[in-house]
Motif scaffolding. Structure first.
Motif, PDB file in Angstrom:
ATOM      1  N   ILE A 199     -51.894  27.624 -78.533  1.00  0.00           N
ATOM      2  CA  ILE A 199     -52.269  28.903 -77.391  1.00  0.00           C
ATOM      3  C   ILE A 199     -51.108  29.809 -77.336  1.00  0.00           C
ATOM      4  O   ILE A 199     -49.901  29.538 -77.074  1.00  0.00           O
ATOM      5  CB  ILE A 199     -52.651  28.097 -76.079  1.00  0.00           C
ATOM      6  N   THR A 200     -51.508  31.171 -77.103  1.00  0.00           N
ATOM      7  CA  THR A 200     -50.747  32.303 -76.874  1.00  0.00           C
ATOM      8  C   THR A 200     -50.544  32.808 -75.672  1.00  0.00           C
ATOM      9  O   THR A 200     -51.642  33.023 -74.899  1.00  0.00           O
ATOM     10  CB  THR A 200     -51.390  33.653 -77.932  1.00  0.00           C
ATOM     11  N   ASP A 201     -49.466  33.163 -75.220  1.00  0.00           N
ATOM     12  CA  ASP A 201     -49.189  33.566 -73.839  1.00  0.00           C
ATOM     13  C   ASP A 201     -49.580  35.181 -73.894  1.00  0.00           C
ATOM     14  O   ASP A 201     -48.934  35.787 -74.882  1.00  0.00           O
ATOM     15  CB  ASP A 201     -47.812  33.401 -73.300  1.00  0.00           C
ATOM     16  N   CYS A 202     -50.321  35.471 -73.292  1.00  0.00           N
ATOM     17  CA  CYS A 202     -50.877  37.157 -73.327  1.00  0.00           C
ATOM     18  C   CYS A 202     -49.775  37.980 -73.066  1.00  0.00           C
ATOM     19  O   CYS A 202     -49.725  39.060 -73.424  1.00  0.00           O
ATOM     20  CB  CYS A 202     -52.231  37.400 -72.726  1.00  0.00           C
ATOM     21  N   LYS A 203     -48.851  37.730 -72.120  1.00  0.00           N
ATOM     22  CA  LYS A 203     -47.767  38.505 -71.626  1.00  0.00           C
ATOM     23  C   LYS A 203     -46.860  38.981 -73.058  1.00  0.00           C
ATOM     24  O   LYS A 203     -46.081  40.058 -73.008  1.00  0.00           O
ATOM     25  CB  LYS A 203     -46.766  37.986 -70.694  1.00  0.00           C
ATOM     26  N   GLN A 204     -46.878  38.186 -73.973  1.00  0.00           N
ATOM     27  CA  GLN A 204     -46.095  38.515 -75.151  1.00  0.00           C
ATOM     28  C   GLN A 204     -46.922  39.253 -76.272  1.00  0.00           C
ATOM     29  O   GLN A 204     -46.480  39.972 -77.197  1.00  0.00           O
ATOM     30  CB  GLN A 204     -45.949  37.148 -75.956  1.00  0.00           C
ATOM     31  N   ALA A 205     -48.277  39.779 -75.973  1.00  0.00           N
ATOM     32  CA  ALA A 205     -49.111  40.707 -76.748  1.00  0.00           C
ATOM     33  C   ALA A 205     -48.575  41.842 -76.787  1.00  0.00           C
ATOM     34  O   ALA A 205     -47.987  42.200 -75.895  1.00  0.00           O
ATOM     35  CB  ALA A 205     -50.587  40.697 -76.096  1.00  0.00           C
ATOM     36  N   GLU A 206     -48.567  42.654 -77.833  1.00  0.00           N
ATOM     37  CA  GLU A 206     -47.983  43.615 -78.210  1.00  0.00           C
ATOM     38  C   GLU A 206     -48.932  44.887 -77.410  1.00  0.00           C
ATOM     39  O   GLU A 206     -50.161  44.898 -77.228  1.00  0.00           O
ATOM     40  CB  GLU A 206     -48.025  44.253 -79.729  1.00  0.00           C
ATOM     41  N   ASP A 207     -48.163  46.029 -77.043  1.00  0.00           N
ATOM     42  CA  ASP A 207     -48.785  47.003 -76.355  1.00  0.00           C
ATOM     43  C   ASP A 207     -49.769  47.602 -77.440  1.00  0.00           C
ATOM     44  O   ASP A 207     -49.637  47.717 -78.534  1.00  0.00           O
ATOM     45  CB  ASP A 207     -47.825  48.285 -75.728  1.00  0.00           C
ATOM     46  N   LEU A 208     -50.907  48.191 -76.876  1.00  0.00           N
ATOM     47  CA  LEU A 208     -52.015  48.988 -77.414  1.00  0.00           C
ATOM     48  C   LEU A 208     -51.606  50.322 -77.405  1.00  0.00           C
ATOM     49  O   LEU A 208     -51.432  50.881 -76.322  1.00  0.00           O
ATOM     50  CB  LEU A 208     -53.243  48.560 -77.239  1.00  0.00           C
ATOM     51  N   GLU A 209     -51.639  51.061 -78.652  1.00  0.00           N
ATOM     52  CA  GLU A 209     -51.075  52.363 -78.486  1.00  0.00           C
ATOM     53  C   GLU A 209     -52.205  53.334 -77.837  1.00  0.00           C
ATOM     54  O   GLU A 209     -51.832  54.329 -76.994  1.00  0.00           O
ATOM     55  CB  GLU A 209     -51.075  52.734 -80.202  1.00  0.00           C
ATOM     56  N   HIS A 210     -53.154  53.031 -78.143  1.00  0.00           N
ATOM     57  CA  HIS A 210     -54.487  53.838 -77.318  1.00  0.00           C
ATOM     58  C   HIS A 210     -54.581  53.396 -75.859  1.00  0.00           C
ATOM     59  O   HIS A 210     -55.380  53.888 -74.923  1.00  0.00           O
ATOM     60  CB  HIS A 210     -55.607  53.703 -77.923  1.00  0.00           C
ATOM     61  N   LEU A 211     -53.819  52.379 -75.402  1.00  0.00           N
ATOM     62  CA  LEU A 211     -53.856  51.976 -74.086  1.00  0.00           C
ATOM     63  C   LEU A 211     -52.507  51.722 -73.335  1.00  0.00           C
ATOM     64  O   LEU A 211     -52.068  50.783 -73.169  1.00  0.00           O
ATOM     65  CB  LEU A 211     -54.826  50.670 -73.645  1.00  0.00           C
ATOM     66  N   PRO A 212     -51.653  53.159 -73.290  1.00  0.00           N
ATOM     67  CA  PRO A 212     -50.347  52.835 -72.814  1.00  0.00           C
ATOM     68  C   PRO A 212     -50.256  52.282 -71.287  1.00  0.00           C
ATOM     69  O   PRO A 212     -50.924  52.464 -70.294  1.00  0.00           O
ATOM     70  CB  PRO A 212     -49.639  54.294 -73.002  1.00  0.00           C
ATOM     71  N   GLY A 213     -49.344  51.173 -71.205  1.00  0.00           N
ATOM     72  CA  GLY A 213     -49.132  50.869 -69.779  1.00  0.00           C
ATOM     73  C   GLY A 213     -50.052  49.643 -69.478  1.00  0.00           C
ATOM     74  O   GLY A 213     -50.174  48.976 -68.375  1.00  0.00           O
ATOM     75  N   VAL A 214     -51.386  49.526 -70.131  1.00  0.00           N
ATOM     76  CA  VAL A 214     -52.246  48.426 -69.815  1.00  0.00           C
ATOM     77  C   VAL A 214     -51.881  47.114 -70.506  1.00  0.00           C
ATOM     78  O   VAL A 214     -51.530  47.062 -71.468  1.00  0.00           O
ATOM     79  CB  VAL A 214     -53.651  48.982 -70.401  1.00  0.00           C
ATOM     80  N   ARG A 215     -51.718  45.924 -69.611  1.00  0.00           N
ATOM     81  CA  ARG A 215     -51.521  44.711 -70.202  1.00  0.00           C
ATOM     82  C   ARG A 215     -52.820  43.794 -70.120  1.00  0.00           C
ATOM     83  O   ARG A 215     -53.677  43.914 -69.400  1.00  0.00           O
ATOM     84  CB  ARG A 215     -50.404  44.189 -69.214  1.00  0.00           C
ATOM     85  N   PRO A 216     -52.648  42.869 -71.060  1.00  0.00           N
ATOM     86  CA  PRO A 216     -54.014  41.926 -70.972  1.00  0.00           C
ATOM     87  C   PRO A 216     -53.725  40.845 -69.845  1.00  0.00           C
ATOM     88  O   PRO A 216     -52.794  40.539 -69.496  1.00  0.00           O
ATOM     89  CB  PRO A 216     -53.709  41.119 -72.188  1.00  0.00           C
ATOM     90  N   THR A 217     -55.096  40.903 -69.225  1.00  0.00           N
ATOM     91  CA  THR A 217     -55.287  40.089 -67.817  1.00  0.00           C
ATOM     92  C   THR A 217     -56.373  39.053 -68.065  1.00  0.00           C
ATOM     93  O   THR A 217     -56.589  38.061 -67.060  1.00  0.00           O
ATOM     94  CB  THR A 217     -55.488  40.915 -66.745  1.00  0.00           C
ATOM     95  N   MET A 218     -56.922  38.924 -69.411  1.00  0.00           N
ATOM     96  CA  MET A 218     -58.128  37.885 -69.386  1.00  0.00           C
ATOM     97  C   MET A 218     -58.069  37.597 -70.914  1.00  0.00           C
ATOM     98  O   MET A 218     -57.370  38.059 -71.774  1.00  0.00           O
ATOM     99  CB  MET A 218     -59.494  38.747 -69.142  1.00  0.00           C
ATOM    100  N   CYS A 219     -58.980  36.454 -71.268  1.00  0.00           N
ATOM    101  CA  CYS A 219     -59.208  36.167 -72.477  1.00  0.00           C
ATOM    102  C   CYS A 219     -60.694  36.433 -73.012  1.00  0.00           C
ATOM    103  O   CYS A 219     -61.497  36.861 -72.059  1.00  0.00           O
ATOM    104  CB  CYS A 219     -59.294  34.569 -72.567  1.00  0.00           C
ATOM    105  N   ARG A 220     -60.796  36.545 -74.175  1.00  0.00           N
ATOM    106  CA  ARG A 220     -62.071  37.109 -74.743  1.00  0.00           C
ATOM    107  C   ARG A 220     -62.351  36.266 -75.864  1.00  0.00           C
ATOM    108  O   ARG A 220     -61.600  36.049 -76.545  1.00  0.00           O
ATOM    109  CB  ARG A 220     -61.937  38.466 -74.939  1.00  0.00           C
ATOM    110  N   LYS A 221     -63.782  36.065 -76.005  1.00  0.00           N
ATOM    111  CA  LYS A 221     -64.498  35.523 -76.983  1.00  0.00           C
ATOM    112  C   LYS A 221     -65.558  36.520 -77.642  1.00  0.00           C
ATOM    113  O   LYS A 221     -66.179  36.835 -76.906  1.00  0.00           O
ATOM    114  CB  LYS A 221     -64.893  34.101 -76.863  1.00  0.00           C
TER     115      LYS A 221
END
Length: 154
Positions: free
Chosen positions: A51-73
Motif C-alpha cells: 500500500i502507498t502512503d499518498c503523502k509520498q506522492a510527487e507533486d503534479l505540475e499542473h496542480l501546484p501545492g495540491v496534495r492527495p487527500t483521497m484514494c481513487r479507483k
C-alpha cells in the motif's frame, strides 16, 4: 460542580479528537494499473502489492501545492477491454455528493465507458467495495454529547 463541568467538556473534546484524528492524517491507497499488473483488476488481489502512503506522492505540475487527500479507483472499458487504475486522488470529493457508495460514471462514443470511484474513509478504501465514512457520525455524536453536558450542568 463547575470544575466537574469543565473536566467533562475537556474529556469529551479529547475523545472526539481521538475519534476523528484519522481524518487529518495522510491516507494510504493502492496504486496499480491492470494493463501492467493483472492483479489490479477486479476481483482485486493485493497480496503482492504494497500500500502507498499518498503523502509520498510527487507533486503534479499542473496542480501546484495540491496534495492527495483521497484514494481513487478508475474502471474503464475501451473497445471491449476492461482496464483498472488505482491510486491517490488529488481533487474531487469522496463518492457522489460525499456518499462513497456511489461512483461517477461516464460513457462516450466508440464503445467507451468510465467509472470513477473516490474515497477517504479508510486506508486502502480503493480496493473494491467502498466503505462508509464515519466523520459525520463523529461530529453528530460530539455535538449531542457536548450539548447534553452543557444543558445538564447549567
Amino acid at each position: 460542580m463547575t470544575l466537574f463541568k469543565g473536566n467533562v467538556i475537556i474529556f469529551t473534546a479529547f475523545v472526539l479528537f481521538v475519534c476523528c484524528i484519522e481524518q487529518g492524517l495522510s491516507i494510504k491507497c493502492w496504486v496499480c494499473r491492470s494493463d501492467s499488473d493483472p492483479k489490479c483488476a477486479d476481483p482485486f488481489d493485493n497480496s503482492t502489492l504494497p500500500i502507498t502512503d499518498c503523502k509520498q506522492a510527487e507533486d503534479l505540475e499542473h496542480l501546484p501545492g495540491v496534495r492527495p487527500t483521497m484514494c481513487r479507483k478508475i474502471r474503464q472499458k475501451v473497445h471491449g477491454e476492461w482496464r483498472y487504475f488505482r491510486g491517490c486522488a488529488f481533487m474531487g470529493e469522496p463518492g457522489i455528493m460525499g456518499d462513497e457508495r456511489f461512483c461517477l460514471m461516464r460513457t462516450g462514443s466508440y464503445n467507451i465507458f468510465m467509472e470513477y470511484c473516490t474515497c477517504n474513509s479508510k486506508d486502502g478504501c480503493n480496493s473494491g467495495t467502498i466503505g462508509q465514512s464515519s466523520w459525520l457520525l463523529c461530529l453528530v455524536t460530539g455535538i449531542l454529547t457536548l450539548g447534553y453536558y452543557l444543558v445538564a450542568f447549567e
